[in-house]
Each structure stands twice: as C-alpha cells, then as structure tokens.
Design a protein around this motif. Structure first.
Motif, PDB file in Angstrom:
ATOM      1  N   ALA A 171      -4.638   8.896   6.860  1.00 56.31           N
ATOM      2  CA  ALA A 171      -3.533   8.239   6.169  1.00 56.31           C
ATOM      3  C   ALA A 171      -2.431   7.972   7.179  1.00 56.31           C
ATOM      4  O   ALA A 171      -2.076   8.838   7.956  1.00 56.31           O
ATOM      5  N   ASN A 172      -1.928   6.750   7.155  1.00 53.76           N
ATOM      6  CA  ASN A 172      -0.754   6.399   7.947  1.00 53.76           C
ATOM      7  C   ASN A 172       0.322   6.046   6.933  1.00 53.76           C
ATOM      8  O   ASN A 172       0.181   5.070   6.186  1.00 53.76           O
ATOM      9  N   ILE A 173       1.370   6.853   6.867  1.00 50.09           N
ATOM     10  CA  ILE A 173       2.313   6.787   5.740  1.00 50.09           C
ATOM     11  C   ILE A 173       3.647   6.231   6.204  1.00 50.09           C
ATOM     12  O   ILE A 173       4.285   6.794   7.092  1.00 50.09           O
ATOM     13  N   VAL A 174       4.070   5.129   5.571  1.00 52.05           N
ATOM     14  CA  VAL A 174       5.312   4.474   5.985  1.00 52.05           C
ATOM     15  C   VAL A 174       6.350   4.595   4.869  1.00 52.05           C
ATOM     16  O   VAL A 174       6.156   4.059   3.769  1.00 52.05           O
ATOM     17  N   PHE A 175       7.431   5.311   5.156  1.00 54.22           N
ATOM     18  CA  PHE A 175       8.527   5.439   4.196  1.00 54.22           C
ATOM     19  C   PHE A 175       9.502   4.275   4.346  1.00 54.22           C
ATOM     20  O   PHE A 175       9.552   3.615   5.389  1.00 54.22           O
ATOM     21  N   GLU A 176      10.296   4.068   3.295  1.00 54.47           N
ATOM     22  CA  GLU A 176      11.176   2.894   3.275  1.00 54.47           C
ATOM     23  C   GLU A 176      12.242   2.932   4.371  1.00 54.47           C
ATOM     24  O   GLU A 176      12.739   1.907   4.788  1.00 54.47           O
ATOM     25  N   ASP A 177      12.556   4.160   4.853  1.00 56.31           N
ATOM     26  CA  ASP A 177      13.599   4.244   5.883  1.00 56.31           C
ATOM     27  C   ASP A 177      13.005   4.207   7.289  1.00 56.31           C
ATOM     28  O   ASP A 177      13.705   4.445   8.268  1.00 56.31           O
ATOM     29  N   ALA A 178      11.706   3.921   7.395  1.00 54.33           N
ATOM     30  CA  ALA A 178      11.060   3.934   8.718  1.00 54.33           C
ATOM     31  C   ALA A 178      11.601   2.807   9.590  1.00 54.33           C
ATOM     32  O   ALA A 178      12.040   1.772   9.071  1.00 54.33           O
ATOM     33  N   PRO A 179      11.571   2.990  10.906  1.00 59.34           N
ATOM     34  CA  PRO A 179      11.853   1.870  11.802  1.00 59.34           C
ATOM     35  C   PRO A 179      10.675   0.894  11.696  1.00 59.34           C
ATOM     36  O   PRO A 179       9.615   1.112  12.306  1.00 59.34           O
ATOM     37  N   LEU A 180      10.844  -0.149  10.899  1.00 59.54           N
ATOM     38  CA  LEU A 180       9.671  -0.917  10.458  1.00 59.54           C
ATOM     39  C   LEU A 180       8.953  -1.646  11.598  1.00 59.54           C
ATOM     40  O   LEU A 180       7.720  -1.685  11.617  1.00 59.54           O
ATOM     41  N   ASP A 181       9.713  -2.224  12.520  1.00 59.84           N
ATOM     42  CA  ASP A 181       9.027  -2.946  13.596  1.00 59.84           C
ATOM     43  C   ASP A 181       8.191  -1.992  14.454  1.00 59.84           C
ATOM     44  O   ASP A 181       7.083  -2.304  14.866  1.00 59.84           O
ATOM     45  N   GLN A 182       8.781  -0.802  14.686  1.00 64.52           N
ATOM     46  CA  GLN A 182       8.042   0.227  15.419  1.00 64.52           C
ATOM     47  C   GLN A 182       6.815   0.653  14.614  1.00 64.52           C
ATOM     48  O   GLN A 182       5.722   0.841  15.162  1.00 64.52           O
ATOM     49  N   ALA A 183       7.003   0.788  13.317  1.00 63.66           N
ATOM     50  CA  ALA A 183       5.898   1.208  12.456  1.00 63.66           C
ATOM     51  C   ALA A 183       4.771   0.175  12.478  1.00 63.66           C
ATOM     52  O   ALA A 183       3.592   0.529  12.494  1.00 63.66           O
TER      53      ALA A 183
END
Lengths: 287, 498
Positions: free
Chosen positions: B279-291
């Motif tokens: 699982a690769n889990i992305v939260f809404e506050d993640a640095p999105l471009d990095q994610a």
C-alpha cells in the motif's frame, strides 16, 4: 465425640480462553494421573472449536496488549511472578505429583524467569533494534514488533518451567498466545492460567488449552490466523506435517534451544525476537 | 547500418513536448560468450546433464548465449564442492581474511560497473539508468558492507558465540539478478558459510560475470558455485540436498510455499523473501508533487517487477481528483522503450511468460469493472512490452487489488480517515512494504506503527541500502536481508547447529 473429618474441595481443571474458564465445548475430559498412578483430576480435553475460540480471543486481545507501553507490560509480567510466589505451595505440590525431582527448584526458576523476561519489555528494542546508517539523506531505524498470535506447544516434561520459558518471551513484545499445555502434566498450566486471570494480564493475552497434543497440534499449525508457533513440545514425527501446514500462511516456527532449562542459556533476548518482526522505517532528512 | 542506428530504428518516435533524442549506451563493453558453463569448485565446467538453454534479450528477443543447465548430478557436485571448501578452508579462515576477499569482490564490481550494468540491462530488460545507478552500485555496496562484518560478528550478537551453518543454497529471482546475488552471497560468505547459487533461468548472465570476478578475486575454489537451471528441478534438487544446511530464496509466495513444503521436516534453515502487494498511502496534506514522483517510482521502477512495489495506491478522498490528474499527466511523460537508452524510464518486461501474466491480470481488472488508463505511448515491435497502467474504480475484492501483478500496473483506491487507511492497507496476506505520504510527523509515526509490513517508506519509496534490513511480515516471507539483522539467518546462535 470428635468432629467429622473435613472433606476437601477439589478443583475442576478447565480451559482458559479470553479470560474465562470454560469446559471444553465438546464435553470431553481426560484423566490426569500422578507419576505414581493416582487420579489427580479430569482435565478438559480441548476440541478444534475450543482452539479456534482461543485463537479468536488471542487475536482480539493482541492490538490492545501490543499497544500498552513496554513499561506497563513489564509491570504486568512482573506481577505474574509476584502472584506465583504467593501460590508456590500449590505449584510445588503439582510438580511433586508430576514427579519432579526438586519441585521447589522448578518453581523458583519459573518465577525468576518471569522476572527476567519482564525486564526485557522495555530493553529489547534498544539491544536488538537500532538505527541504520544508510548512504543517503534518510533517517532509518529498525525495531522489533510482535508478530501477532503465537501458538505455543509446551514441552511435555518440565510442566511449569518449560511452559513459562516458552510463554514469557512470546508475550514480552506484545504477542498474544494460545498454549497447548503438557498433555501428561497439565495441572501446573491450569494453575498458571488461574494466576494470569487474577493478575493484570488482560483476558485473551494468554489462552491455555489442555488436551491431546497430537490432536490439537495440526489444527494449530494449520490455522490461518496464527502467525507463529513455538514447536518445542511438538513430537519429532509430527514436525514434517506441522511445517507443511505452516507453509500455507507462512507461519514462523521456533523451537527452544536444546539446553538445560535451568541454565542461563535457556533464556535470552533472541527468544523474544524469534517471535518478532523487524520493521524498518525510512524518512528523508531535509531542511 | 551501424549498431546504434539499428537500435534507434527500434526506438519508437518520441512525440510532444517530451521528445528526446535517443542516447543509447554502447554494448561493446560486454563480451558475450556463446556458451556459459557451470561454475563449480572454482572452475567453469560442462554440465553432466549435457543440457544447455537459451537466454535472450527481452527487449529484442535476440539470443544472447547458451547457458548450462545443472542436472541432479551437477547439483550434487556443486554442493559437495561447497561442503569441502567449507570444511577445509572457509569455516576456519579468520574473519579478517574472509573480509578481504569480499572487499576484492566489491572493488571489482565498482571497477567493472559499466560492463555489469549493460549486461544486466541486456539480459533483464531494465532501463540502463536503473542498472547503472541502482543495481550495480548497491551490489558493490552490499559486498563492501558485509566485508566489514566478517571480522566483527562477535559484536553483532551480544552474549552469543555465533557459528556458520555450512552450505547455503541461494536461489535468486530475475528482477534484480546481480543485486540479489549480492544480497545472498555477501552475508553468507561474511559469516563463514559457502554457497551454491542458482540464478533465475531467464537472467543468468550477470551471475556468470560475478563468477568470473570471484575467480579473479581468487576465492578458494568451491566457496561460491553457480549452477543455473529451472527452479522446479535444479532449485528443488539443490534445496533438498542433504548437505545443504541453509536455504535462502527470493521469489514468489507461491513457489516459496512449495519450497517450504518440500523441505518440511529436514531441519534446514530457511529465509524466504516472497511477494508483496504494498500500500502506498497519500494523505491530503502530503507534498503532492513529491508524492507523485514517489508513486511513479513505487510502481514503475523496474517495470513494477519488484516484490515491494507500491502496487495499491490509497489516496485520501479529498485529493483524489488532483492526484489522479497529476498522475495521468506524469504517466504521459514516461519514456517507454529501449532499455539501453539512457533516457528510458520503463524498459522491457523480462519474459513472454511474465508479459502474459500481466496481460491476464489486467484483463481481469477490466472484466471485473475497474477503469483502465494507459498513456498512448508507442511501443517497439519486437520484445516484451507493457504500457504503464492505472486502474481506478477498483474494489478491494478485485484480483488486481489482491494479487501480485509484478508489472507496471497500479490500482488506485480511496480512503477517508487514517483508521480506514490502516484497515485497507493491512487487508492483504502480504506484508513486505508500505508507503506513507503526509507532512504531519505524528501521523507518519502513528501509521508506521500500524503497518503490517517489514519496510515502511515515509515520504519516499523503494529505497534500499545494505545497512537497512529488508524482509516481510505474513506471507511475504521471513528473515531479513541487509544490516546487522541480515547476518542472523546465516548463523547458529545457540549451538544447536540450526
């Protein structure tokens, strides 16, 4: 006229599942004899359903037990030793009935083993985990975590010390356990369950089944919600079947070191990590 | 036509704003032999089996060489050579001397790194930038790292006097052919064991180049033996050989179970590095471009042929649309094609069999109602190729969300709360790795604590290092490779001989 002799009250030896003491749902029991052939008790003869109930109880209790602070687990396990000390006469009598040459020594060692392992709860991470100096700007650490639900097939001899030596390192890290007690001498395990029930060990952390080892072991080894089995008490000829069943969900199998259970080599932090998973966490370092 | 021009012909035309001129790495540095013989007892010998099999370049389907197949008699010879080398030489060689041999191997890998990288890419299909920047440097680093342990093992296990086990059977996969040889051999040799290595059937060539390095490093004959062959035969004979004390296997969970059953009751020590469905889990506050870069690296690194690949993406519902849009845009820029081209991001699938398996699973995703997205990138005509693929509208019960695909295919699911993310992430029999993307430190640690996975990458993914233990929970296998923990599977700590 002298008073009539008092008739002692005998104990019913029952299972210990989820903090309660049920009889086997199968209604079965078996004779427990002393080393010299006296009838000591009828112990519950656990069924497959009892085993499944025990695994469920252990699974339910696992996150809560692992979620306690290591300091708290250490105190609770230390209290097990305290309570055993208070009931030592009963344990000694049971070991004598089982034919132990020196029951006092057996009880001493079992109590001391709890004390020794209780102290490891908040130390094993430092000794056997650590930080890893990776060649890149990341913070990286490895910690031992409990593997989950551990089945313990207690050795048939050394009914008390043998069991404690397998159970204590299993639950130190936050695993919960389903124990199959010594078949010929289950009564010390039943008494230990009564100690656990009145200590602060939460219900379900340790579940104790008495019964026929050969009947119960394949069900334990094949149960898909058991993460590991301590196979110390599994008869050699059952091992190929146990290992093949364990392959289905990749259970970890572990066996006690082949040493005198009274010796210092019989206890070690590696007995704890044998039932742990090493988890490694990475995070970048940056301003 | 020159070699380079021919390759350019196979490279599909680049289009749009991301057009690149091709930048092919030369393959002249690789001196292919027509035939590779078994490496047993320090010599390259013809197989008693008399059989050879073909190994190809999956990007072109051209035959690269004929490779000896080890039969039962060859396996026995190799194990006996390893046993003899262990008893007569290696077991009692002081650690500081064992160390020097491993340092020699590490240095030779560094010196011949380009040759290893090109050969790896030719035999495996992975992009040259990955074999050059990841596989080969990490392989050298593993030997260097474990070389340093060889004379310090008494410090690794307080209160114990560790002893080697004997002959280690090491069975490696095709996704990181050289690197997995290094992961297996370096700790085994450092701890005083000898090895019989069975490289994967589709990718044996870098194992032979490593054998050449080992020969030139003048390791005592028989300390390392290399015997290719099919897992079901050669691998099984090797694992079951009575003189093998230890088996280290990396491969699928399915084969891991078969292997474990086949040696049940023999008392052999086992390490199993098996499959995953991370699982690769992305939260809404993640640095999105990095994610986004982390997600792409997580699933398209090595064509997704990675046991710890981040193949299940969990995106917090509030940022699902934006993540999906960014991800699609990023997918459109991935350069798929000639693995020897230094620009290539996604190379060839390793074999026709693997391509068929990926294709079948992707088809199941479509049939079960998931929505597919693939960039419209051109693919070479020959070779085994699969477009980077996204699936949305995926349910947890879909096969593409449950089974290891081992290809460039990402299933995207959503969640609302951290608790739900934990529940869904752990809802798998696997437990190799997990990824967490958030700027909130306390949440990273809270999540990391709850992931049933041996490796947790927070705000990064697919990082590896010889000092960092790697291995799985649950059906992803057991034992750790890397770090101090990676020594333990090759040592008898309690004098039991196990």
């Amino acid at each position: 006229m002298s008073a009539p002799e008092r008739v002692p009250v005998k104990r019913t030896a029952k299972l210990f599942i989820g903090g309660e003491f049920p009889r086997s749902e199968s209604g079965r029991a078996y004779e427990v004899l002393s080393h010299d052939g006296r009838l000591l008790a009828w112990a519950a003869r656990a069924s497959r359903k009892d085993l499944r109930d025990a695994v469920r109880a252990a699974r339910d209790a696992q996150p809560g037990w692992a979620g306690r602070t290591p300091y708290n687990r250490g105190q609770i396990l230390y209290r097990v030793a305290e309570l055993m000390e208070g009931r030592r006469a009963q344990f000694e009598a049971e070991l004598a009935d089982a034919g132990a040459p020196d029951p006092r020594r057996g009880v001493d060692a079992a109590i001391d083993r709890w004390v020794w392992y209780a102290g490891w709860c908040d130390k094993v991470h430092q000794v056997l985990g650590g930080t890893n100096p990776v060649a890149a700007p990341y913070f990286n650490f490895t910690i031992p975590e409990p593997t989950g639900v551990v089945g313990i097939v207690a050795p048939p001899d050394q009914a008390l010390l043998g069991l404690v030596s397998r159970l204590a390192p299993a639950i130190v890290s936050g695993n919960t356990a389903v124990v199959i007690a010594s078949e010929p001498s289950p009564l010390p395990a039943v008494s230990l369950a009564e100690v656990l029930a009145t200590s602060d060990v939460p219900g379900g952390v340790v579940n104790v089944l008495t019964g026929f080892t050969r009947e119960l072991v394949p069900w334990l080894a094949g149960h898909m919600d058991v993460n590991a089995v301590d196979v110390t008490g599994v008869p050699d000829d059952l091992m190929p079947e146990v290992e093949a069943l364990a392959a289905e969900n990749m259970k970890r199998l572990h066996r006690a070191p082949d040493v005198d259970p009274f010796s210092p080599q019989a206890q070690s932090p590696y007995e704890i990590t044998a039932l742990c998973e090493m988890k490694t966490v990475w995070h970048p370092i940056g301003a | 036509m020159s070699e380079i021009e021919r390759r350019e012909d196979r490279t599909p035309g680049r289009r749009g704003p991301w057009a690149y001129s091709s930048a092919p790495e030369g393959r002249e540095i690789v001196r292919l032999q027509d035939r590779y013989d078994l490496f047993v007892g320090g010599r390259f010998i013809e197989p008693k089996s008399g059989r050879y099999f073909e190994t190809i370049n999956p990007a072109t389907e051209e035959t690269l060489a004929q490779v000896a197949e080890a039969g039962e008699e060859d396996v026995d010879l190799a194990v006996r050579a390893a046993r003899e080398a262990w008893e007569e030489r290696w077991r009692d060689l002081p650690g500081k001397e064992r160390a020097k041999y491993l340092y020699r191997i590490a240095r030779a890998l560094q010196e011949r790194s380009r040759e290893f990288a090109v050969l790896e890419t030719m035999n495996n299909g992975k992009p040259i930038k990955e074999s050059r920047d990841v596989d080969v440097p990490l392989a050298a680093a593993h030997f260097f790292y474990y070389a340093g342990w060889a004379d310090k093992i008494e410090y690794a296990f307080p209160g114990r006097t560790p002893r080697p086990l004997g002959v280690a059977a090491q069975i490696t996969p095709w996704n990181f052919p050289l690197l997995m040889c290094a992961w297996k051999l370096a700790p085994a040799l450092a701890t005083g064991n000898t090895a019989v290595l069975k490289p994967a059937s589709t990718t044996p060539l870098t194992a032979f180049l490593l054998a050449e390095v080992i020969e030139q490093a003048e390791l005592p004959p028989g300390v390392v033996n290399v015997i290719p062959g099919p897992g079901g035969r050669t691998g099984e004979w090797l694992a079951r050989h009575p003189d093998v004390a230890k088996i280290a296997f990396t491969g699928s969970t399915e084969i891991g179970k078969i292997l474990r059953r086949s040696v049940a009751g023999t008392g052999k020590r086992l390490t199993l590095e098996l499959g995953g469905k991370a699982a690769n889990i992305v939260f809404e506050d993640a640095p999105l471009d990095q994610a986004i870069e982390g997600i792409v690296n997580g699933i398209f690194f090595n064509q997704g042929e990675v046991c710890c690949a981040g193949s299940r993406l969990f995106v917090q519902e509030s940022v699902f649309e934006v993540v999906l849009d960014k991800l699609k845009a990023r997918l459109d820029t991935l350069r798929v094609g000639d693995p020897l081209d230094k620009n290539t991001d996604v190379g060839a699938i390793n074999s026709r069999d693997q391509l068929e398996k990926i294709t079948e699973l992707v088809q199941s995703g479509i049939e079960e109602g998931a929505e597919i997205y693939q960039p419209d990138c051109p693919l070479p005509e020959r070779g085994f190729w699969f477009r980077p693929t996204l699936f949305t509208n995926v349910s947890q019960s879909h096969r593409i969300a449950r089974e290891e695909i081992f290809g460039p295919v990402l299933s995207i699911l959503t969640f609302r709360t951290p608790e739900e993310a934990v529940e869904k992430a752990n809802n798998t029999p696997y437990g190799l790795s997990a990824g967490i993307w958030t700027e909130k430190g306390s949440r990273i640690l809270w999540m990391a604590e709850r992931m049933k996975a041996g490796v947790v990458w927070a705000n990064t993914f697919n990082r590896f290092d010889p000092s960092s233990p790697f291995g799985g929970y649950k059906e992803s296998g057991f034992g750790r490779e890397g770090g101090r923990h990676g020594l333990e599977p090759y040592l008898d700590l309690d004098g039991s001989g196990r």
